[in-house]
Design a protein around this motif. Structure first.
Motif, PDB file in Angstrom:
ATOM      1  N   GLY A 254       0.802  -1.217   0.000  1.00 30.81           N
ATOM      2  CA  GLY A 254       0.000   0.000   0.000  1.00 30.81           C
ATOM      3  C   GLY A 254       0.834   1.266   0.000  1.00 30.81           C
ATOM      4  N   ALA A 255       2.142   1.145   0.178  1.00 30.68           N
ATOM      5  CA  ALA A 255       3.053   2.298   0.171  1.00 30.68           C
ATOM      6  C   ALA A 255       4.425   1.794  -0.270  1.00 30.68           C
ATOM      7  N   LEU A 256       4.551   1.509  -1.542  1.00 30.39           N
ATOM      8  CA  LEU A 256       5.756   0.858  -2.067  1.00 30.39           C
ATOM      9  C   LEU A 256       6.958   1.807  -2.054  1.00 30.39           C
ATOM     10  N   PRO A 257       8.102   1.317  -1.592  1.00 33.49           N
ATOM     11  CA  PRO A 257       9.322   2.138  -1.618  1.00 33.49           C
ATOM     12  C   PRO A 257       9.974   2.102  -3.004  1.00 33.49           C
ATOM     13  N   VAL A 258       9.206   2.510  -4.004  1.00 36.36           N
ATOM     14  CA  VAL A 258       9.642   2.498  -5.396  1.00 36.36           C
ATOM     15  C   VAL A 258       9.343   3.860  -6.004  1.00 36.36           C
ATOM     16  N   ALA A 259      10.264   4.378  -6.782  1.00 41.35           N
ATOM     17  CA  ALA A 259      10.076   5.691  -7.386  1.00 41.35           C
ATOM     18  C   ALA A 259       8.890   5.690  -8.344  1.00 41.35           C
ATOM     19  N   THR A 260       8.225   6.807  -8.456  1.00 39.87           N
ATOM     20  CA  THR A 260       7.152   6.964  -9.432  1.00 39.87           C
ATOM     21  C   THR A 260       7.704   6.703 -10.830  1.00 39.87           C
ATOM     22  N   ALA A 261       6.958   5.908 -11.613  1.00 42.92           N
ATOM     23  CA  ALA A 261       7.397   5.504 -12.960  1.00 42.92           C
ATOM     24  C   ALA A 261       8.749   4.787 -12.919  1.00 42.92           C
ATOM     25  N   GLY A 262       8.945   3.982 -11.859  1.00 43.36           N
ATOM     26  CA  GLY A 262      10.247   3.354 -11.669  1.00 43.36           C
ATOM     27  C   GLY A 262      10.423   1.975 -12.265  1.00 43.36           C
ATOM     28  N   VAL A 263       9.319   1.334 -12.728  1.00 45.19           N
ATOM     29  CA  VAL A 263       9.443  -0.008 -13.283  1.00 45.19           C
ATOM     30  C   VAL A 263       8.647  -0.099 -14.593  1.00 45.19           C
ATOM     31  N   ARG A 264       9.047  -1.041 -15.433  1.00 48.87           N
ATOM     32  CA  ARG A 264       8.397  -1.220 -16.729  1.00 48.87           C
ATOM     33  C   ARG A 264       7.244  -2.213 -16.658  1.00 48.87           C
ATOM     34  N   ARG A 265       7.376  -3.247 -15.811  1.00 43.60           N
ATOM     35  CA  ARG A 265       6.350  -4.286 -15.709  1.00 43.60           C
ATOM     36  C   ARG A 265       6.072  -4.583 -14.229  1.00 43.60           C
ATOM     37  N   VAL A 266       4.805  -4.841 -13.943  1.00 41.73           N
ATOM     38  CA  VAL A 266       4.411  -5.302 -12.613  1.00 41.73           C
ATOM     39  C   VAL A 266       3.675  -6.623 -12.774  1.00 41.73           C
ATOM     40  N   LEU A 267       4.085  -7.617 -12.004  1.00 44.94           N
ATOM     41  CA  LEU A 267       3.454  -8.936 -11.994  1.00 44.94           C
ATOM     42  C   LEU A 267       2.861  -9.137 -10.603  1.00 44.94           C
ATOM     43  N   LEU A 268       1.610  -9.604 -10.549  1.00 43.33           N
ATOM     44  CA  LEU A 268       0.935  -9.526  -9.268  1.00 43.33           C
ATOM     45  C   LEU A 268      -0.080 -10.645  -9.068  1.00 43.33           C
TER      46      LEU A 268
END
Length: 338
Positions: A254-268
């Motif tokens: 709910g509050a990911l320590p990842v930069a905005t627009a920081g990854v190309r793909r999300v698998l979930l």
């Protein structure tokens, strides 16, 4: 014959073509038939989206619903050139077998059980090969190192095939620790394909559990990160991911320590409150997950999500593709989101 999760047959057929393993001749319910290439035969055990792969030994017609039809099945096996079948298996990398075991299934009501089919086929094959037959009727697990045969009966046709490998392909050697709700590896591999993951791309699984999605992504050459709020899940994923290029971190989805627009793909494969309860911020505000995934994705990025069949997609995304799948008795859907 490659077997797979129901719903991803076209992805399995495409993988066979992509790996240049041979010509696909038919695709149906949970299986893809193909004629293997002589030069690529050993590659069949690398099929990531397949549950298992077999050499088809025989298609026997006229196997009806009466118990006496099992004798017809046994007679049909007597005409099969088992030496040629096992030679193909060996060219595909199959190890020699020390015994025989059989797994059977059929559609519709019959005057016999699956164990009756297994015993009829197992006795016939063991007798011809000079090997011991290990039945499953009493619930015993066959010993390792045997020739594992599969029999499927649809209408009046029986297909008899032998597994290429010593174990099913879906039993990844690296996955030694499981968690409730842990994802089936071939389905995870299919989700990696649907996301369009490429070598060198940044991929995130914010609810990694036992690490299956992140590890399958890393095997394509991607830079994968797996996160979870549960310390036990991180311990499992770290153990399973030994040797894989994955970074593991404890974090709240709910509050990911990842930069905005920081990854190309999300698998979930999120915690939907069925096998795995929501925790952390998601326990109070489940909608934060979709917002966070949308935030961390690059413009034009892709998220691939596994959901219960009836659940709608997160409102932050447009659905590019929805693929119904069946797994362990559950009706699910894989969503490809933009």
């Amino acid at each position: 014959m490659a077997r797979c999760v129901r719903g991803i047959e076209d992805l399995l057929a495409a993988e066979i073509g992509r790996r240049a393993l041979g010509e696909v001749v038919a695709a149906g319910h949970r299986e893809v038939r193909f004629v293997v290439s002589e030069t690529a035969a050993t590659g069949v055990t690398a099929l990531a989206t397949a549950d298992d792969v077999f050499v088809v030994a025989a298609e026997i017609e006229g196997v009806g619903r009466a118990r006496t039809d099992l004798a017809r099945l046994a007679r049909g096996l007597a005409a099969v050139d088992l030496g040629s079948v096992l030679a193909v298996r060996a060219r595909c990398g199959g190890p020699p077998g020390r015994s025989v075991d059989v797994s059977a299934s059929f559609l519709g009501r019959r005057g016999f059980t699956r164990f009756d089919v297994e015993d009829a086929v197992g006795a016939a094959l063991a007798g011809r090969l000079g090997l011991a037959y290990h039945p499953r009727r009493a619930g015993a697990r066959p010993p390792e190192g045997g020739l594992s045969w599969r029999v499927t009966i649809v209408e009046d046709r029986a297909t008899v095939a032998v597994r290429v490998g010593a174990r099913p392909l879906h039993r990844r050697p690296w996955k030694t620790v499981g968690m409730p709700g842990s994802l089936h590896p071939p389905l995870a591999a299919a989700m990696v394909v649907l996301a369009g993951v490429r070598a060198g791309e940044r991929v995130l699984d914010p609810c990694c559990g036992a690490g299956t999605l992140a590890i399958e992504a890393a095997h394509t050459g991607a830079f994968a990160t797996g996160m979870d709020v549960d310390p036990a899940a991180l311990a499992a994923s770290t153990h399973n991911g030994r040797g894989a290029s994955v970074r593991w971190a404890r974090a709240d989805a709910g509050a990911l320590p990842v930069a905005t627009a920081g990854v190309r793909r999300v698998l979930l494969n999120p915690p939907w409150g069925r096998l795995v309860e929501r925790a952390g911020l998601l326990a109070r505000s489940p909608g934060l997950l979709g917002q966070e995934v949308r935030r961390v994705l690059e413009p034009g990025g892709t998220a691939v999500l596994l959901v219960p069949e009836s659940r709608p997609a997160p409102s932050e995304f447009s659905v590019e593709r929805r693929i119904p799948v069946a797994l362990a008795g559950s009706r699910l859907a894989v969503l490809v989101l933009r």
